[in-house]
Design a protein around this motif. Structure first.
Motif, PDB file in Angstrom:
ATOM      1  N   LEU A  33    -117.433 -43.046  38.947  1.00  0.00           N
ATOM      2  CA  LEU A  33    -116.402 -42.499  38.071  1.00  0.00           C
ATOM      3  C   LEU A  33    -116.629 -41.020  37.777  1.00  0.00           C
ATOM      4  CD1 LEU A  33    -115.742 -45.369  35.509  1.00  0.00           C
ATOM      5  CD2 LEU A  33    -114.269 -44.582  37.363  1.00  0.00           C
ATOM      6  N   THR A  34    -117.901 -40.624  37.679  1.00  0.00           N
ATOM      7  CA  THR A  34    -118.192 -39.211  37.431  1.00  0.00           C
ATOM      8  C   THR A  34    -117.868 -38.373  38.653  1.00  0.00           C
ATOM      9  OG1 THR A  34    -120.032 -40.000  36.061  1.00  0.00           O
ATOM     10  CG2 THR A  34    -119.917 -37.648  36.476  1.00  0.00           C
ATOM     11  N   LEU A  35    -118.153 -38.916  39.838  1.00  0.00           N
ATOM     12  CA  LEU A  35    -117.768 -38.219  41.063  1.00  0.00           C
ATOM     13  C   LEU A  35    -116.251 -38.081  41.153  1.00  0.00           C
ATOM     14  CD1 LEU A  35    -120.212 -39.771  43.687  1.00  0.00           C
ATOM     15  CD2 LEU A  35    -120.196 -37.418  42.854  1.00  0.00           C
ATOM     16  N   LEU A  36    -115.548 -39.108  40.693  1.00  0.00           N
ATOM     17  CA  LEU A  36    -114.088 -39.035  40.660  1.00  0.00           C
ATOM     18  C   LEU A  36    -113.636 -37.911  39.744  1.00  0.00           C
ATOM     19  CD1 LEU A  36    -111.271 -40.130  41.308  1.00  0.00           C
ATOM     20  CD2 LEU A  36    -111.566 -41.759  39.433  1.00  0.00           C
ATOM     21  N   ASP A  37    -114.285 -37.785  38.579  1.00  0.00           N
ATOM     22  CA  ASP A  37    -113.962 -36.686  37.666  1.00  0.00           C
ATOM     23  C   ASP A  37    -114.172 -35.331  38.336  1.00  0.00           C
ATOM     24  OD1 ASP A  37    -113.370 -38.507  35.722  1.00  0.00           O
ATOM     25  OD2 ASP A  37    -115.280 -38.339  34.682  1.00  0.00           O
ATOM     26  N   LEU A  38    -115.267 -35.209  39.091  1.00  0.00           N
ATOM     27  CA  LEU A  38    -115.562 -33.941  39.772  1.00  0.00           C
ATOM     28  C   LEU A  38    -114.525 -33.642  40.853  1.00  0.00           C
ATOM     29  CD1 LEU A  38    -117.466 -31.550  40.161  1.00  0.00           C
ATOM     30  CD2 LEU A  38    -118.814 -32.968  41.735  1.00  0.00           C
ATOM     31  N   VAL A  39    -114.144 -34.669  41.605  1.00  0.00           N
ATOM     32  CA  VAL A  39    -113.124 -34.477  42.641  1.00  0.00           C
ATOM     33  C   VAL A  39    -111.814 -34.024  42.015  1.00  0.00           C
ATOM     34  CG1 VAL A  39    -111.694 -35.670  44.353  1.00  0.00           C
ATOM     35  CG2 VAL A  39    -114.162 -36.086  44.274  1.00  0.00           C
ATOM     36  N   VAL A  40    -111.454 -34.652  40.902  1.00  0.00           N
ATOM     37  CA  VAL A  40    -110.228 -34.269  40.197  1.00  0.00           C
ATOM     38  C   VAL A  40    -110.305 -32.818  39.743  1.00  0.00           C
ATOM     39  CG1 VAL A  40    -108.916 -34.654  38.071  1.00  0.00           C
ATOM     40  CG2 VAL A  40    -109.617 -36.590  39.470  1.00  0.00           C
ATOM     41  N   LEU A  41    -111.473 -32.414  39.276  1.00  0.00           N
ATOM     42  CA  LEU A  41    -111.658 -31.040  38.820  1.00  0.00           C
ATOM     43  C   LEU A  41    -111.562 -30.054  39.976  1.00  0.00           C
ATOM     44  CD1 LEU A  41    -112.340 -29.265  36.365  1.00  0.00           C
ATOM     45  CD2 LEU A  41    -114.758 -29.618  36.896  1.00  0.00           C
ATOM     46  N   LEU A  42    -112.117 -30.424  41.112  1.00  0.00           N
ATOM     47  CA  LEU A  42    -112.128 -29.526  42.272  1.00  0.00           C
ATOM     48  C   LEU A  42    -110.762 -29.403  42.930  1.00  0.00           C
ATOM     49  CD1 LEU A  42    -115.532 -30.486  43.948  1.00  0.00           C
ATOM     50  CD2 LEU A  42    -115.009 -28.473  42.537  1.00  0.00           C
ATOM     51  N   THR A  43    -109.837 -30.314  42.600  1.00  0.00           N
ATOM     52  CA  THR A  43    -108.500 -30.204  43.182  1.00  0.00           C
ATOM     53  C   THR A  43    -107.819 -28.893  42.795  1.00  0.00           C
ATOM     54  OG1 THR A  43    -107.590 -31.439  41.297  1.00  0.00           O
ATOM     55  CG2 THR A  43    -108.115 -32.691  43.291  1.00  0.00           C
ATOM     56  N   PHE A  44    -108.264 -28.293  41.687  1.00  0.00           N
ATOM     57  CA  PHE A  44    -107.695 -27.011  41.257  1.00  0.00           C
ATOM     58  C   PHE A  44    -107.988 -25.915  42.274  1.00  0.00           C
ATOM     59  CE2 PHE A  44    -108.030 -22.967  38.899  1.00  0.00           C
ATOM     60  CZ  PHE A  44    -106.755 -22.914  38.355  1.00  0.00           C
ATOM     61  N   PHE A  45    -109.136 -26.048  42.960  1.00  0.00           N
ATOM     62  CA  PHE A  45    -109.555 -25.012  43.917  1.00  0.00           C
ATOM     63  C   PHE A  45    -109.321 -25.428  45.365  1.00  0.00           C
ATOM     64  CE2 PHE A  45    -112.320 -25.005  40.160  1.00  0.00           C
ATOM     65  CZ  PHE A  45    -112.074 -23.736  39.670  1.00  0.00           C
ATOM     66  N   ALA A  46    -108.816 -26.633  45.596  1.00  0.00           N
ATOM     67  CA  ALA A  46    -108.661 -27.133  46.968  1.00  0.00           C
ATOM     68  C   ALA A  46    -107.546 -26.382  47.695  1.00  0.00           C
ATOM     69  CB  ALA A  46    -108.357 -28.623  46.950  1.00  0.00           C
ATOM     70  N   PRO A  47    -107.761 -26.064  48.979  1.00  0.00           N
ATOM     71  CA  PRO A  47    -106.699 -25.388  49.752  1.00  0.00           C
ATOM     72  C   PRO A  47    -105.494 -26.289  49.987  1.00  0.00           C
ATOM     73  CG  PRO A  47    -108.546 -25.985  51.169  1.00  0.00           C
ATOM     74  CD  PRO A  47    -108.986 -26.260  49.768  1.00  0.00           C
ATOM     75  N   VAL A  48    -105.739 -27.612  50.023  1.00  0.00           N
ATOM     76  CA  VAL A  48    -104.660 -28.592  50.167  1.00  0.00           C
ATOM     77  C   VAL A  48    -104.395 -29.192  48.792  1.00  0.00           C
ATOM     78  CG1 VAL A  48    -103.904 -30.702  51.322  1.00  0.00           C
ATOM     79  CG2 VAL A  48    -105.398 -29.084  52.519  1.00  0.00           C
ATOM     80  N   ASP A  49    -103.128 -29.337  48.445  1.00  0.00           N
ATOM     81  CA  ASP A  49    -102.763 -29.834  47.121  1.00  0.00           C
ATOM     82  C   ASP A  49    -103.130 -31.313  46.998  1.00  0.00           C
ATOM     83  OD1 ASP A  49    -101.774 -30.275  44.639  1.00  0.00           O
ATOM     84  OD2 ASP A  49     -99.765 -29.520  45.038  1.00  0.00           O
ATOM     85  N   MET A  50    -104.222 -31.584  46.289  1.00  0.00           N
ATOM     86  CA  MET A  50    -104.696 -32.956  46.084  1.00  0.00           C
ATOM     87  C   MET A  50    -104.658 -33.334  44.608  1.00  0.00           C
ATOM     88  SD  MET A  50    -105.483 -33.881  49.182  1.00  0.00           S
ATOM     89  CE  MET A  50    -106.582 -35.276  49.029  1.00  0.00           C
ATOM     90  N   ARG A  51    -103.843 -32.662  43.835  1.00  0.00           N
ATOM     91  CA  ARG A  51    -103.834 -32.895  42.397  1.00  0.00           C
ATOM     92  C   ARG A  51    -103.328 -34.280  42.017  1.00  0.00           C
ATOM     93  NH1 ARG A  51    -100.278 -28.187  40.377  1.00  0.00           N
ATOM     94  NH2 ARG A  51     -99.340 -28.589  42.423  1.00  0.00           N
TER      95      ARG A  51
END
Length: 257
Positions: free
Chosen positions: A97-115
């Motif tokens: 779940l914490t890794l999921l939180d980090l992935v969600v946070l990194l979507t802000f900087f992702a080149p592909v829109d994964m929000r």
């Protein structure tokens, strides 16, 4: 606010925990707003005139999620299994779940829109929002499906075998009449999948009498084979629901809640 108080708000909320409810509802609302914003941004007529509003939602959301993530890392040492200041926080950061939180946070900087992945954060808030019953039901379904995993594997093997055999058979029958469409067995496998699943896009179809006759049999066969996983999952869900109901110790009948 002490670390222990913040821990109870973020990790161990209870009816008496101050601010736990408002914080959870704010985070849930923010996640839902994000998901709606991601969808509405794809509507050109809405995105262009309100571009700054969408940008503001994204920046504010990313800042809030970052603060929440850092706060969770700070207070996680209140749990015995993560008590070590450095290693404990590292172990906590590697939790699913914490890794999921980090992935969600990194979507802000992702080149592909994964929000859109942010919607999965609602699973963490089920417990915080006192939706334990939904959380328990989800685990009951997962357990019921896990008990039937061997049946699911067998059904998937049947499906793959049906696709391969169908593709090979129709290729042999139709390749001579339509070499530009049934060019190879892998290419014919696309037709086999859409036919066995009864979708039938119609872009490729047999024209020979034998091919049409075989296709009729294949469609009927595919309905049964591709319905197996659905039947197994339905049985698992029904079993999960039955296990949640209390049983009378005398007659062994299900008791109504």
């Amino acid at each position: 606010m002490t670390r222990h108080q913040l821990f109870k708000i973020l990790h161990r909320p209870s009816p008496g925990t101050r601010f736990a409810g408002p914080v959870s509802y704010v985070l849930s609302t923010l996640i839902i707003i994000n998901c709606l914003a991601v969808s509405l941004e794809t509507v050109k007529a809405l995105y262009e005139p309100y571009q700054m509003l969408f940008l503001a939602i994204e920046v504010v959301s990313a800042a809030v999620f970052l603060v929440e993530y850092l706060c969770r890392l700070w207070v996680c040492v209140e749990q015995p299994q993560f008590a070590a200041p450095l290693l404990g926080r590292l172990r906590y950061a590697l939790q699913p779940l914490t890794l999921l939180d980090l992935v969600v946070l990194l979507t802000f900087f992702a080149p592909v829109d994964m929000r859109f992945l942010r919607v999965f954060r609602l699973t963490r808030l089920l417990r915080v929002l006192h939706l334990d019953v939904f959380n328990q039901s989800m685990h009951a379904i997962i357990d019921a499906v896990a008990r039937r995993r061997h049946l699911l594997v067998v059904s998937v093997v049947f499906m793959l075998t049906a696709v391969y055999c169908t593709a090979a058979l129709i290729y042999v029958v139709e390749h001579g009449a339509q070499p530009e469409k049934f060019t190879s067995i892998p290419e014919t496998a696309w037709w086999a999948v859409v036919t066995l699943t009864t979708i039938g896009y119609g872009d490729i179809a047999p024209i020979t009498p034998l091919g049409k006759a075989l296709t009729s049999v294949i469609v009927l066969f595919g309905i049964g084979v591709f319905a197996l996983p659905t039947a197994i999952l339905t049985a698992a869900i029904l079993d999960a629901g039955a296990r949640e109901k209390p049983v009378c110790p005398h007659c062994q009948n299900m008791l109504e809640p």
